[in-house]
Every structure is written in C-alpha cells, then in structure tokens.
Design an enzyme around this catalytic site. Structure first.
Site, PDB file in Angstrom:
ATOM      1  N   ARG A  69     -13.072  -8.828   1.180  1.00 24.80           N
ATOM      2  CA  ARG A  69     -11.734  -8.407   0.693  1.00 24.80           C
ATOM      3  C   ARG A  69     -10.797  -9.858   0.913  1.00 24.80           C
ATOM      4  NH1 ARG A  69      -9.673  -3.536   1.140  1.00 24.80           N
ATOM      5  NH2 ARG A  69      -7.870  -4.457   0.492  1.00 24.80           N
TER       6      ARG A  69
ATOM      7  N   HIS B 131      -7.122   1.490  -6.185  1.00 25.51           N
ATOM      8  CA  HIS B 131      -7.394   0.254  -5.412  1.00 25.51           C
ATOM      9  C   HIS B 131      -8.154  -0.895  -5.778  1.00 25.51           C
ATOM     10  CE1 HIS B 131      -7.708  -1.077  -1.333  1.00 25.51           C
ATOM     11  NE2 HIS B 131      -8.576  -0.332  -0.727  1.00 25.51           N
TER      12      HIS B 131
ATOM     13  N   CYS C  93     -16.537   1.342   0.896  1.00 24.89           N
ATOM     14  CA  CYS C  93     -15.256   0.665   1.019  1.00 24.89           C
ATOM     15  C   CYS C  93     -14.800   0.636   2.559  1.00 24.89           C
ATOM     16  CB  CYS C  93     -14.147   1.027   0.033  1.00 24.89           C
ATOM     17  SG  CYS C  93     -13.768   2.855  -0.121  1.00 24.89           S
TER      18      CYS C  93
ATOM     19  N   ASP D  18     -17.110   6.776  -0.833  1.00 21.94           N
ATOM     20  CA  ASP D  18     -16.006   6.757   0.097  1.00 21.94           C
ATOM     21  C   ASP D  18     -15.492   7.873   0.545  1.00 21.94           C
ATOM     22  OD1 ASP D  18     -13.226   5.930   0.533  1.00 21.94           O
ATOM     23  OD2 ASP D  18     -12.316   6.550  -1.324  1.00 21.94           O
TER      24      ASP D  18
ATOM     25  N   GLN E 267      -9.793  -3.585  -3.555  1.00 25.23           N
ATOM     26  CA  GLN E 267     -11.126  -3.117  -3.064  1.00 25.23           C
ATOM     27  C   GLN E 267     -12.182  -3.648  -4.184  1.00 25.23           C
ATOM     28  OE1 GLN E 267     -11.843  -1.694  -0.101  1.00 25.23           O
ATOM     29  NE2 GLN E 267     -13.963  -2.118  -0.669  1.00 25.23           N
TER      30      GLN E 267
ATOM     31  N   ARG F 205       1.047  -1.231  -0.120  1.00 20.59           N
ATOM     32  CA  ARG F 205       0.040   0.047   0.243  1.00 20.59           C
ATOM     33  C   ARG F 205       1.085   1.330  -0.096  1.00 20.59           C
ATOM     34  NH1 ARG F 205      -5.186   1.232   3.710  1.00 20.59           N
ATOM     35  NH2 ARG F 205      -6.078   0.103   1.851  1.00 20.59           N
TER      36      ARG F 205
HETATM   37  N1   CP Z   1     -11.148  -0.252   2.562  1.00 20.09           N
HETATM   38  C1   CP Z   1      -9.810  -0.418   2.925  1.00 20.09           C
HETATM   39  O1   CP Z   1      -8.763  -0.573   2.266  1.00 20.09           O
HETATM   40  O2   CP Z   1      -9.694  -0.572   4.121  1.00 20.09           O
HETATM   41  P1   CP Z   1      -8.310  -0.157   4.955  1.00 20.09           P
HETATM   42  O3   CP Z   1      -7.650   1.318   4.610  1.00 20.09           O
HETATM   43  O4   CP Z   1      -8.466  -0.254   6.372  1.00 20.09           O
HETATM   44  O5   CP Z   1      -7.333  -1.199   4.634  1.00 20.09           O
HETATM   45  N1  NVA Z   2      -9.916   6.786  -0.808  1.00 21.40           N
HETATM   46  C1  NVA Z   2      -9.370   6.170   0.314  1.00 21.40           C
HETATM   47  C2  NVA Z   2      -9.808   4.601   0.355  1.00 21.40           C
HETATM   48  C3  NVA Z   2      -9.618   4.006   1.605  1.00 21.40           C
HETATM   49  C4  NVA Z   2      -9.836   2.659   1.538  1.00 21.40           C
HETATM   50  C5  NVA Z   2      -8.166   6.436   0.528  1.00 21.40           C
HETATM   51  O1  NVA Z   2      -7.121   6.223  -0.136  1.00 21.40           O
HETATM   52  O2  NVA Z   2      -7.910   7.087   1.580  1.00 21.40           O
END
Ligand code: CP
Ligand code: NVA
Length: 621
Positions: free
Chosen positions: A582, A422, A554, A514, A425, A395
């Site tokens: 997930r 993502h 999400c 989101d 997701q 990530r």
């Molecule tokens: N939806 C999602 O990716 O959640 P986290 O940021 O908690 O991993």
């Molecule tokens: N758009 C959000 C998604 C989190 C899962 C972010 O990037 O923070």
C-alpha cells in the site's frame, strides 16, 4: 446471468441515500428522441418519472417532437424549410406545431403517465401564461415564429407539483400580444429548470452522452466544452444543448446530465445508483459562479474508470523505482490532507509515511475535527483544503461524498475507501501479484465472502486487466451489478458470481478474503457471522486451489472468521506484503498526481515517449 442481478433489497438500499437527498427537490427532464417514439422506452420512461414523483421528487417534463411536426407538415402538404439546421416556423408550420406538439405529442405523454398510475397534466405556454416569450433571431436571421422564453409562471407549476402532479410541457411560448412562438425544447427545458432552481436538468438523447472519438466524456466543464467546440469535436445539436446547460447552471441549476434515452430506465440508473451514466455538465470543478477560471487540469483517483493496462503497469514501475531510490523526493514543499470518516491502520500510516518519505507534509484529519458535510458544506471544505494542500486523500462512507470532494476541490482527490470502492487497496494488491510474477493475463482470482467495496474494486480491475474473477458470496451479498456490467463490457475478463466457495477456489491462483462485516455495518455483525460461516479461507479451500496459489487479505482480519489463523501464516500467504505495498503504490499515485513532471517524465513516460494520465474523472451525481 440471473445471479448477477441485484436483489430487491440491495437495489432499495443502494437507492436510499439518493432518495433521502433528492426528496423535495426539482428535476426537469427534457424528453425526446427514441425514448419518445419507441413503445417499450416510452413505458419505461413513464414508470421512471412516476417512481421519481412517488418518492417526493418534483418532476417536470419538457418535450420535443421535431419529427412529428415534420411528418404532419408533410401529410398536410406543407413544405418545411430549414436555415442552418433550424426549422423556419411560418404560419403553416406553427399550425403543425400546435397540432403535432401541443396536441398529439403532449397528450400522448400525459396519457402514458396517467395509464401507468401517475398524474400528469399537459400544458403549453399559453396555459395559465406558463411560458412568456418573444421572438428570437438565429444569428440575425428571422426564422418566423421562433422564440425564446422570457419568464415562467412558476406559481402555476408549484401549485400543480405540490398537488402531486407531473407537469408535461410543450415548448410553445406566448408573446405580449398573444402571438405564439415555437421554442427549441432544449432551451425551454433549461429556462424552466432555471426558473424553478432545479436540482437537476436531464437531457434524454439517443447517444450515451457527449462522446469524443467514440469515448464518453463523463464530466464536461465549461473549459472542456469550449475546447471541444473549437476543435469541432462537439457540433450539431449538441452545441445548443451544451450552451443551454451552462446557462441553466449559471442560473442556479445544480447539475445537468446528458443521458442515453435509448437505454431502458437510464434515468433511474443515473439517479439512484452509485455508478452514474452519461455526461454530467458542471461549470468548472465546483467553482462558484463569477469567479475566475483557473488554468489547471486536475486529476483524481476515485475509481478505475479511465485507468488502463498501460498506466497500471507504469504505476508498478514507478513504485519499483521509488522503492529503489528513497532519495527522490517529488513531494518536497507539498502538503497533503488525509481525511478519515472511518477508522484505519494501514491506509492512515501508509499515506502518512509515504507522503513524508516523498518529502511532503501529511495533514491527518479525523472526522471528529472537521465533520465533512456536517460542520460546513462539502463544497466549502473542499475549497478551503485546496487553499492549503496540494492533494486530498479521503476515506468516506458514501461514495457520493468522495465524488463531491473531487468535483469541488481544486486539487487532486484520492479515494482511500468508500462504501462502494477501495481502489488504493486493489492497486496495492495487483502490485503485490505483479512483484510475484503472478499478474498474468487470465489469472484466476477467487474472492471469498462479501460483495463489498474491495470486491467491487476487483471487478473494476477486471475492466482494465484480463483476469478470471470468481466471487463466491451468499445470496443477497453480491457486488455491484452495474460495475460487473461495465467491466464485462470491456471484454477483457471473465467474472463469475457463485454461491459455492469451493467452485470459486478450484484451480485459483489467488484466494482473496475480506471481513464479513465492513465498517458501518457493525449492527449486522451477528447475522453476518451466521450467513457467511461457509465463506472462510481455510486449509480445505486452499487444497482445491492451484498448487501455486497465494493467499491474500486486505486486512484488518478476523482470524477464525473469514480466514483461519493458520492460513494467515502459511508460506502461501502474501498478506503482510500487501499491507507494505500500500505504501509503495500510493507513493507512485501521489508522485504521478502531484509529483511534478520530472518524476512523471523521467520515469513514467520516457520509455515510450508518451505520458499517460493515470487517474480518473468520474461520473458523479
Ligand atoms: N486495508 C485497509 O485499508 O486497512 P485500513 O482499514 O487499516 O486502512
Ligand atoms: N470491506 C472493508 C475493507 C476494510 C479495509 C471495510 O470497508 O470495512
């Protein structure tokens, strides 16, 4: 379609990391084909290179001019002879080369750049002994005054470049005795890029890049190039271009790109946007020069660029199967590194638990311990992890970083969220809809809020599965216009960008939300709270949706902001199923990537006898 265009601020902000990264580096551009003959393309090219120069990139242009030489020779009544597709350069032809290439073509490019506000200086090999060369035989055959470059006067180029100029080079070299040689412009560009230790070498061509069976090859490694040459899929002028590209890489050029010069501003698109175009040529998955090739086909999940509907459904079936058979442990004896530059609840736990449930060992690493790209190079990090682990999940902030990890790692890399995308997701979300029998062709999905990474992955899904995607967002917060263009080009889905959340939600079978402020944007939170106030999933919005609509998010959610507390818990909400899924979909991804042939062959391919690879190799910068 105007509302699909990115705002100026968005374009500039998307470009910022690339500007920072490439400032002060050298780009050599082989200019030729339609980009050199069609008025509109000529002007767009001139503007592109001026822009590159103005933001501190050291640009050098090496140009061709084959057709101009032939037509001048014809006008002068000289016959042009070719051997095996190579021009024989006799005295008459050399005279045409000097007139058409060094004279007309070179000065026309210089004029064009200077008229548009740049400072170009035209040069050929004899100017300041820029290119020293010697005769080159073609498979032992003498083609006349055809030569190769032995050395480049980089001091002269450095002098001009440091004064802000753009050298425009006609590929004519001069020998020890002052004799002149006509040099293939692709070879000349590669030799000059090597001598300057260029960051990038671009070949502008009249095709999208390297194509096999009409499909673009986004990344070409030496092994793949050899296969394509052997099978005859790579032939003609592409073969010397590709060979010279590999020579340049071996001499220290970081990356070579073959891009479509018939598309306006393709250079800018390749350099300054998150989604590259054309084919990038790399030695071999980031392997350092001189190390042995490893016979391995590595697959990654960085985006959805080569995922198709069949492989998507296969992943769903595999998720079902792994859910029903917890005794299947395809990751036994395997370790998976899971790296986080940003916080996470779901992604972290679902990968950690999922890897363990499949019999593997998760190795969770926060950025405070490894400092990707800071404590040591991304290359070294990727190589070291590849020695311990069988896959890397990451990530990250910049999408470029995940692409670099994928390029350099010797094991599969999975994007667990970047600023751009993502994918895990949306795979999980599509699986959730599938389990509810709601993933039918043309399903209307209303995405309400920021055109962020999650919205962008929905757009990518629209490129592989037919949906009606209606995104409602405030002006200036649209998703990636490039991704929209690419998804629409597949001709499967409808994508609308709207301002009115009700217009998006009307009749929708999915209402998706989101956060308004994504990770990394915390400084903008107070502004965003005001800007996005109308983009909330609430009872009124649900009221205009389809009677069977489901509510998705999400997570993490900010109750009372992008979604009301009530909507989180109504029967239509499948939000916590999404979180659970997930786990199931990522297990299927891991089993497919590193789980061994038994899982794939038994449960993915046996139904139709063919195994479809499900992962992507992306175009990277
Ligand atoms: N939806 C999602 O990716 O959640 P986290 O940021 O908690 O991993
Ligand atoms: N758009 C959000 C998604 C989190 C899962 C972010 O990037 O923070």
């Amino acid at each position: 379609m105007n509302n699909l265009l990115m705002t100026k601020e968005e374009i500039l902000i998307e470009a910022l990391p690339y500007i920072q990264r490439y400032e002060g580096t050298t780009f050599v551009i082989k200019y030729g084909g339609a980009a050199m003959t069609e008025a509109k393309l000529k002007e767009s090219f001139a503007k592109d290179v001026i822009l590159l120069r103005k933001i501190g990139i050291r640009v050098v242009i090496v140009h061709g001019g084959g057709s101009a030489i032939t037509s001048l020779s014809e006008k002068l009544g000289h016959t042009t002879n070719f051997h095996d597709g190579q021009r024989i350069t006799d005295d008459d032809t050399l005279a045409s080369v000097m007139m058409a290439l060094v004279g007309t073509a070179n000065k026309e490019i210089v004029r064009l750049i200077n008229t548009n506000g740049g400072t170009a200086i035209g040069l050929a090999g004899m100017d300041g002994r820029l290119l020293s060369g010697s005769k080159m035989l073609h498979d032992g055959v003498d083609l006349g005054a055809v030569g190769k470059i032995d050395s480049v006067n980089t001091k002269l180029l450095d002098l001009l470049i440091s004064d802000g100029a753009i050298p425009v080079i006609a590929p004519v070299a001069v020998g020890d005795e002052g004799e002149l040689y006509n040099v293939n412009a692709d070879f000349a560009a590669a030799a000059i890029a090597s001598a300057l230790h260029a960051e990038k070498l671009f070949y502008l061509t009249d095709t999208e890049g390297i194509l096999t069976n009409g499909e673009l090859v986004p990344t070409l490694t030496a092994e793949k190039a050899q296969q394509l040459i052997t099978s005859g899929e790579l032939s003609g002028g592409m073969v010397p271009k590709v060979s010279s590209a590999f020579e340049a890489i071996d001499s220290g050029v970081h990356k070579v790109h073959i891009i479509n010069g018939t598309r306006k501003h393709s250079l800018l698109l390749e350099i300054f946007t998150n989604v590259g175009v054309g084919t990038q040529i790399i030695r071999s998955e980031g392997r350092p020069k001189g190390t042995a090739a490893q016979p391995k086909t590595k697959r990654d999940l960085i985006d959805f660029s080569t995922l198709d509907q069949t492989t998507l459904l296969e992943l769903f079936k595999l998720s079902d199967m792994l859910k029903a058979h917890p005794e299947i442990k395809p990751l036994t004896g395997k370790s998976v590194a899971v790296l986080f530059q940003k916080p996470s609840l779901r992604t972290r736990i679902s990968f950690e638990v999922g890897i363990a449930e499949l019999g593997g060992t998760p190795v969770i690493l926060g950025d405070e311990s490894i400092g990707i790209g800071k404590r040591e190079s991304v290359f070294d990090t990727a190589k070291v992890i590849s020695r311990y682990c069988d896959a890397i999940i990451a990530r990250v902030f910049g999408h470029d970083l995940i692409r670099e990890l994928a390029e350099y790692a010797d094991v599969p890399v999975v994007n667990a969220l970047s600023d751009l995308l993502h994918p895990c997701q949306i795979l999980g979300d599509a699986y959730t809809l599938y389990t509810h029998n709601k993933l039918h062709p043309g399903v209307k999905v209303a995405f309400i809020g920021d055109g962020n990474n999650v919205a962008n992955s929905w757009i990518e899904l629209a490129g592989i599965f037919p949906i009606h995607l209606a995104i409602a967002c405030p002006k200036g917060f649209e998703p990636s216009a490039t991704l929209i263009e690419q998804a629409l080009a597949k001709g499967l889905s409808t994508i609308e960008i709207l301002r009115d959340p009700y217009a998006a939600a009307r009749g929708a079978e999915v209402l998706y939300s989101d956060v308004w402020t994504s990770m990394g944007q915390e400084d903008e939170r107070s502004d965003r709270l005001k800007i996005f106030a109308a983009y909330q999933i609430n009872a009124a919005l649900l009221n205009v949706a389809s009677p069977n609509a489901c509510i998705m998010h999400c997570l993490p959610a900010h109750r009372g902001e992008e979604i009301t507390d009530e909507m989180m818990g109504v029967p239509q909400s499948v939000i916590f199923e999404q979180a659970e899924n997930r786990l199931h979909i990522q297990k299927a991804v891991l089993a497919t990537l590193i789980g061994g042939d038994d899982v794939r062959a038994g449960h993915l391919s046996s139904r139709n006898g063919t195994h479809h690879e499900q992962t992507t190799t992306t175009v990277s910068h």
